[in-house]
Design a protein around this motif. Structure first.
Motif, PDB file in Angstrom:
ATOM      1  N   ASN A   1      -1.155   5.112   8.232  1.00 64.87           N
ATOM      2  CA  ASN A   1       0.123   4.981   7.972  1.00 64.87           C
ATOM      3  C   ASN A   1       0.879   4.309   9.139  1.00 64.87           C
ATOM      4  N   PRO A   2       0.163   3.075   9.796  1.00 62.93           N
ATOM      5  CA  PRO A   2       0.828   2.488  10.859  1.00 62.93           C
ATOM      6  C   PRO A   2       2.169   1.878  10.533  1.00 62.93           C
ATOM      7  N   GLN A   3       3.088   2.076  11.504  1.00 63.40           N
ATOM      8  CA  GLN A   3       4.229   1.381  11.342  1.00 63.40           C
ATOM      9  C   GLN A   3       4.896   0.814  12.799  1.00 63.40           C
ATOM     10  N   ILE A   4       5.114  -0.439  12.657  1.00 70.54           N
ATOM     11  CA  ILE A   4       5.339  -1.322  13.729  1.00 70.54           C
ATOM     12  C   ILE A   4       6.783  -0.935  14.066  1.00 70.54           C
ATOM     13  N   ARG A   5       7.164  -0.172  15.152  1.00 71.24           N
ATOM     14  CA  ARG A   5       8.667   0.014  15.739  1.00 71.24           C
ATOM     15  C   ARG A   5       9.084  -0.922  16.631  1.00 71.24           C
ATOM     16  N   GLN A   6       8.429  -1.573  17.263  1.00 76.61           N
ATOM     17  CA  GLN A   6       9.211  -2.690  18.174  1.00 76.61           C
ATOM     18  C   GLN A   6       8.229  -3.744  18.508  1.00 76.61           C
ATOM     19  N   GLN A   7       8.866  -4.982  18.601  1.00 74.77           N
ATOM     20  CA  GLN A   7       7.910  -6.183  18.828  1.00 74.77           C
ATOM     21  C   GLN A   7       8.780  -6.999  19.850  1.00 74.77           C
ATOM     22  N   ARG A   8       7.907  -7.599  20.567  1.00 78.33           N
ATOM     23  CA  ARG A   8       8.645  -8.380  21.702  1.00 78.33           C
ATOM     24  C   ARG A   8       7.493  -9.798  21.951  1.00 78.33           C
ATOM     25  N   ASP A   9       8.530 -10.775  22.319  1.00 76.92           N
ATOM     26  CA  ASP A   9       7.617 -12.060  22.732  1.00 76.92           C
ATOM     27  C   ASP A   9       6.780 -12.729  21.729  1.00 76.92           C
TER      28      ASP A   9
ATOM     29  N   GLN B   1      -8.814  -0.510  -1.986  1.00 78.30           N
ATOM     30  CA  GLN B   1      -8.005   0.991  -1.634  1.00 78.30           C
ATOM     31  C   GLN B   1      -6.646   0.682  -1.251  1.00 78.30           C
ATOM     32  N   ASN B   2      -5.826   0.958  -2.363  1.00 79.50           N
ATOM     33  CA  ASN B   2      -4.257   0.527  -1.844  1.00 79.50           C
ATOM     34  C   ASN B   2      -3.830   1.583  -1.132  1.00 79.50           C
ATOM     35  N   LYS B   3      -4.174   1.726   0.252  1.00 80.23           N
ATOM     36  CA  LYS B   3      -3.839   2.817   1.032  1.00 80.23           C
ATOM     37  C   LYS B   3      -3.282   2.442   2.376  1.00 80.23           C
ATOM     38  N   ARG B   4      -2.457   2.772   3.101  1.00 83.27           N
ATOM     39  CA  ARG B   4      -1.765   2.458   4.388  1.00 83.27           C
ATOM     40  C   ARG B   4      -2.882   2.726   5.446  1.00 83.27           C
ATOM     41  N   ILE B   5      -3.962   2.143   5.505  1.00 83.35           N
ATOM     42  CA  ILE B   5      -5.064   2.495   6.538  1.00 83.35           C
ATOM     43  C   ILE B   5      -5.566   1.146   6.865  1.00 83.35           C
TER      44      ILE B   5
ATOM     45  N   VAL C   1      -1.415  -4.551   9.396  1.00 81.27           N
ATOM     46  CA  VAL C   1      -0.001  -4.132   8.768  1.00 81.27           C
ATOM     47  C   VAL C   1       0.417  -5.059   7.755  1.00 81.27           C
ATOM     48  N   ASP C   2       0.386  -6.259   8.069  1.00 80.34           N
ATOM     49  CA  ASP C   2       0.723  -7.175   7.135  1.00 80.34           C
ATOM     50  C   ASP C   2      -0.108  -7.019   5.682  1.00 80.34           C
ATOM     51  N   HIS C   3      -1.237  -6.946   5.799  1.00 82.79           N
ATOM     52  CA  HIS C   3      -2.191  -6.323   4.596  1.00 82.79           C
ATOM     53  C   HIS C   3      -1.324  -4.993   3.743  1.00 82.79           C
ATOM     54  N   CYS C   4      -1.305  -4.151   4.572  1.00 85.48           N
ATOM     55  CA  CYS C   4      -0.573  -2.992   4.277  1.00 85.48           C
ATOM     56  C   CYS C   4       0.818  -3.203   3.428  1.00 85.48           C
ATOM     57  N   ASN C   5       1.471  -4.178   3.788  1.00 86.76           N
ATOM     58  CA  ASN C   5       2.567  -4.545   3.334  1.00 86.76           C
ATOM     59  C   ASN C   5       2.621  -5.715   2.279  1.00 86.76           C
ATOM     60  N   GLY C   6       1.582  -5.851   1.821  1.00 86.02           N
ATOM     61  CA  GLY C   6       1.234  -7.106   0.782  1.00 86.02           C
ATOM     62  C   GLY C   6       1.415  -8.709   1.095  1.00 86.02           C
ATOM     63  N   ILE C   7       1.367  -8.656   2.575  1.00 81.78           N
ATOM     64  CA  ILE C   7       1.612 -10.033   3.047  1.00 81.78           C
ATOM     65  C   ILE C   7       0.520 -10.657   3.390  1.00 81.78           C
TER      66      ILE C   7
ATOM     67  N   ALA D   1       0.912  -1.312  -0.034  1.00 80.36           N
ATOM     68  CA  ALA D   1      -0.103   0.142   0.079  1.00 80.36           C
ATOM     69  C   ALA D   1       0.692   1.389  -0.054  1.00 80.36           C
ATOM     70  N   THR D   2       0.338   2.180  -0.465  1.00 79.36           N
ATOM     71  CA  THR D   2       0.929   3.567  -0.380  1.00 79.36           C
ATOM     72  C   THR D   2       0.469   4.419   0.510  1.00 79.36           C
ATOM     73  N   PRO D   3       1.405   5.321   1.175  1.00 81.46           N
ATOM     74  CA  PRO D   3       0.911   6.238   2.211  1.00 81.46           C
ATOM     75  C   PRO D   3      -0.532   6.889   1.837  1.00 81.46           C
ATOM     76  N   ALA D   4      -1.186   6.993   3.045  1.00 79.45           N
ATOM     77  CA  ALA D   4      -2.578   7.785   2.954  1.00 79.45           C
ATOM     78  C   ALA D   4      -2.274   9.187   3.424  1.00 79.45           C
TER      79      ALA D   4
END
Length: 136
Positions: free
Chosen positions: A69-77, A51-55, A128-134, A16-19
């Motif tokens: 436009n969500p961005q995962i910055r950290q992930q744990r466990d 709609q190919n947007k990061r929403i 977010v995976d959807h936004c990344n095409g995953i 997806a492209t940025p919204a």
């Protein structure tokens, strides 16, 4: 407006492209479509309604919220689980994280930096995976 759900894997696997603020109508359509499917859906990404947007929109309890436009910055466990998707048939195995930190804009385009845990974190990761095409 309630939009039809996309089932075409090729369309769903496009990043997806940025919204922008011009995409406010996409947010409304996503929220309306999620509400129409809340019996069997807890989150949606814009590409699921064509709609190919990061929403993304998610249900937090009974409350729908939008993350633009969500961005995962950290992930744990990390943990293993199985998930379903409104756009796909069946359940599929995947790796998710119990705790994530996300930067995003809300529906009014105000920036947020927030930690999410448990099932809500899992929903966000899926969308977010959807936004990344995953796809799972």
């Amino acid at each position: 407006m309630i939009r039809p759900i996309v089932h075409d894997p090729q369309q769903l696997q496009t990043s997806a492209t940025p919204a922008t603020r011009a995409d406010a109508g996409v947010i409304t359509d996503l929220l309306d479509t999620l509400k129409a499917h809340q019996d069997n859906c807890v989150g949606m990404a814009a590409n699921m309604i064509g709609q190919n947007k990061r929403i993304i929109v998610i249900l937090v309890g009974a409350f729908p919220i939008a993350l633009v436009n969500p961005q995962i910055r950290q992930q744990r466990d990390a943990f293993q689980t199985e998930e379903g998707c409104l756009s796909l048939d069946g359940q599929r195995p995947t790796t998710r994280y119990q705790t994530i930190t996300v930067d995003y804009l809300d529906q009014q385009f105000i920036p947020h930096h927030q930690e999410f845990t448990g099932f809500v974190a899992q929903i966000i990761q899926h969308e977010v995976d959807h936004c990344n095409g995953i796809l799972i």
